[in-house]
Design a protein around this motif. Sequence first.
Motif, mmCIF file in Angstrom:
data_model
loop_
_atom_site.group_PDB
_atom_site.id
_atom_site.type_symbol
_atom_site.label_atom_id
_atom_site.label_comp_id
_atom_site.label_asym_id
_atom_site.label_seq_id
_atom_site.Cartn_x
_atom_site.Cartn_y
_atom_site.Cartn_z
ATOM 1 N N UNK A 23 -36.016 -28.395 -42.872
ATOM 2 C CA UNK A 23 -35.840 -27.250 -44.147
ATOM 3 C C UNK A 23 -35.470 -26.099 -43.707
ATOM 4 N N UNK A 24 -33.481 -26.092 -43.898
ATOM 5 C CA UNK A 24 -32.674 -24.868 -43.453
ATOM 6 C C UNK A 24 -31.781 -24.523 -44.083
ATOM 7 N N UNK A 25 -30.516 -23.982 -44.515
ATOM 8 C CA UNK A 25 -30.144 -22.757 -45.491
ATOM 9 C C UNK A 25 -28.974 -23.120 -44.190
ATOM 10 N N UNK A 26 -27.426 -23.411 -45.137
ATOM 11 C CA UNK A 26 -26.436 -23.513 -44.733
ATOM 12 C C UNK A 26 -25.301 -22.937 -45.352
ATOM 13 N N UNK A 27 -24.368 -22.354 -44.907
ATOM 14 C CA UNK A 27 -22.813 -21.713 -44.914
ATOM 15 C C UNK A 27 -22.201 -22.705 -45.714
ATOM 16 N N UNK A 28 -22.001 -22.827 -46.777
ATOM 17 C CA UNK A 28 -21.074 -23.824 -48.067
ATOM 18 C C UNK A 28 -19.688 -23.752 -47.572
#
Length: 54
Positions: A23-28
């Motif tokens: 699980x990670x975050x990304x910059x759209x």
Amino acid sequence: MARSELRPVVKVRSTAGTGYTYVTRKNRRNDPDRLVLRKYDPVARQHVEFREER
């Protein structure tokens, strides 16, 4: 205050077929396409590609 929708939480699933996920975050704004990362899969015990799932 709610977290920004600019950096949503995404799950990346192993392409080795083990079902392991990170699980990670990304910059759209910078990565509008699906995320592909090369990470370690402890089930397969090797580095494999992980692709974003929706």
